[in-house]
Scaffold this active site. Sequence first.
Site, PDB file in Angstrom:
ATOM      1  N   CYS A   1     171.907  60.148  59.599  1.00 23.74           N
ATOM      2  CA  CYS A   1     172.957  60.280  58.607  1.00 23.74           C
ATOM      3  C   CYS A   1     173.349  61.514  58.364  1.00 23.74           C
ATOM      4  O   CYS A   1     174.677  62.033  58.240  1.00 23.74           O
ATOM      5  CB  CYS A   1     172.440  59.547  57.234  1.00 23.74           C
ATOM      6  SG  CYS A   1     172.334  57.650  57.229  1.00 23.74           S
TER       7      CYS A   1
ATOM      8  N   GLY B   1     157.875  53.077  70.029  1.00 16.86           N
ATOM      9  CA  GLY B   1     157.784  54.611  69.843  1.00 16.86           C
ATOM     10  C   GLY B   1     159.160  54.916  68.973  1.00 16.86           C
ATOM     11  O   GLY B   1     159.607  56.238  69.267  1.00 16.86           O
TER      12      GLY B   1
ATOM     13  N   HIS C   1     174.055  53.050  57.842  1.00 18.66           N
ATOM     14  CA  HIS C   1     172.606  53.178  58.028  1.00 18.66           C
ATOM     15  C   HIS C   1     172.043  51.859  58.232  1.00 18.66           C
ATOM     16  O   HIS C   1     171.834  51.285  57.166  1.00 18.66           O
ATOM     17  CB  HIS C   1     171.881  54.141  56.974  1.00 18.66           C
ATOM     18  CG  HIS C   1     170.503  54.252  57.043  1.00 18.66           C
ATOM     19  ND1 HIS C   1     170.110  55.332  57.561  1.00 18.66           N
ATOM     20  CD2 HIS C   1     169.472  53.399  56.689  1.00 18.66           C
ATOM     21  CE1 HIS C   1     168.824  55.323  57.687  1.00 18.66           C
ATOM     22  NE2 HIS C   1     168.428  54.136  56.997  1.00 18.66           N
TER      23      HIS C   1
ATOM     24  N   HIS D   1     169.959  53.249  66.980  1.00 18.69           N
ATOM     25  CA  HIS D   1     170.562  53.884  68.102  1.00 18.69           C
ATOM     26  C   HIS D   1     170.251  53.385  69.452  1.00 18.69           C
ATOM     27  O   HIS D   1     169.123  53.078  69.547  1.00 18.69           O
ATOM     28  CB  HIS D   1     170.033  55.510  67.840  1.00 18.69           C
ATOM     29  CG  HIS D   1     168.540  55.554  67.903  1.00 18.69           C
ATOM     30  ND1 HIS D   1     167.733  55.560  66.885  1.00 18.69           N
ATOM     31  CD2 HIS D   1     167.598  56.179  68.994  1.00 18.69           C
ATOM     32  CE1 HIS D   1     166.454  55.631  67.225  1.00 18.69           C
ATOM     33  NE2 HIS D   1     166.414  56.063  68.789  1.00 18.69           N
TER      34      HIS D   1
ATOM     35  N   CYS E   1     167.655  60.855  56.169  1.00 18.32           N
ATOM     36  CA  CYS E   1     167.478  60.441  57.672  1.00 18.32           C
ATOM     37  C   CYS E   1     168.685  61.443  58.577  1.00 18.32           C
ATOM     38  O   CYS E   1     169.589  61.696  58.286  1.00 18.32           O
ATOM     39  CB  CYS E   1     168.576  59.155  57.396  1.00 18.32           C
ATOM     40  SG  CYS E   1     169.028  58.568  58.987  1.00 18.32           S
TER      41      CYS E   1
HETATM   42  P1  AMP Z   1     163.575  57.212  69.481  1.00 22.38           P
HETATM   43  O1  AMP Z   1     162.296  57.220  69.996  1.00 22.38           O
HETATM   44  O2  AMP Z   1     164.036  55.671  70.009  1.00 22.38           O
HETATM   45  O3  AMP Z   1     163.431  56.860  67.864  1.00 22.38           O
HETATM   46  O4  AMP Z   1     164.840  58.202  69.682  1.00 22.38           O
HETATM   47  C1  AMP Z   1     165.067  59.354  69.055  1.00 22.38           C
HETATM   48  C2  AMP Z   1     165.767  60.249  69.727  1.00 22.38           C
HETATM   49  O5  AMP Z   1     166.452  61.065  68.805  1.00 22.38           O
HETATM   50  C3  AMP Z   1     165.050  60.978  70.765  1.00 22.38           C
HETATM   51  O6  AMP Z   1     165.213  60.907  72.018  1.00 22.38           O
HETATM   52  C4  AMP Z   1     165.275  62.518  70.109  1.00 22.38           C
HETATM   53  O7  AMP Z   1     165.280  63.517  71.231  1.00 22.38           O
HETATM   54  C5  AMP Z   1     166.578  62.491  69.413  1.00 22.38           C
HETATM   55  N1  AMP Z   1     166.864  63.378  68.497  1.00 22.38           N
HETATM   56  C6  AMP Z   1     166.179  63.642  67.464  1.00 22.38           C
HETATM   57  N2  AMP Z   1     166.782  64.621  66.588  1.00 22.38           N
HETATM   58  C7  AMP Z   1     167.879  64.776  67.366  1.00 22.38           C
HETATM   59  C8  AMP Z   1     169.000  65.656  67.047  1.00 22.38           C
HETATM   60  N3  AMP Z   1     169.107  66.615  65.826  1.00 22.38           N
HETATM   61  N4  AMP Z   1     169.997  65.871  67.572  1.00 22.38           N
HETATM   62  C9  AMP Z   1     169.963  64.993  68.822  1.00 22.38           C
HETATM   63  N5  AMP Z   1     169.135  63.975  69.043  1.00 22.38           N
HETATM   64  C10 AMP Z   1     168.090  63.936  68.301  1.00 22.38           C
HETATM   65 ZN    ZN Z   2     170.736  56.964  58.787  1.00 20.66          ZN
END
Ligand code: AMP
Ligand code: ZN
Length: 115
Positions: free
Chosen positions: A7, A93, A46, A100, A4
Amino acid sequence: MEDCIFCKIINGEIPSEKVYEDDEVLAFKDIHPAAPIHILVIPKKHIENLLEVTDEDNYLIGKIYKTINVIAGNLGIEKDGFRVIVNCGKDAGQEVMHLHFHLLAGRKMGPKIVK
Ligand code: AMP
Ligand code: ZN
């Protein structure tokens, strides 16, 4: 949770630009910002998504909103306002399967949200 990415951010395996941290909650900058300010606020526990939230998590979920309130104050965005979004599942999406909360600010939000 192995594999993850959030995580891994929590345990420091993947770097992030942290804006808030305590024992239960972490907030860091989204790597692909959809607004001038785009912070992800996550529980350190998590939890895959909102569907996995149980009564045990009531305090934690409340605390996340309170933390968003604190971060908004720290960033000085409480006056102009901000948007909080949680994507859950395929049609929303959701890409990262660790609960989060997107905190978006710094521009006028239109009817279209994160993506
Ligand atoms: P979601 O589409 O709601 O699952 O949002 C996931 C978010 O995580 C997206 O806006 C990505 O740009 C962000 N994301 C993915 N990997 C990282 C990372 N390593 N650091 C910061 N943000 C991330
Ligand atoms: Zn996690």
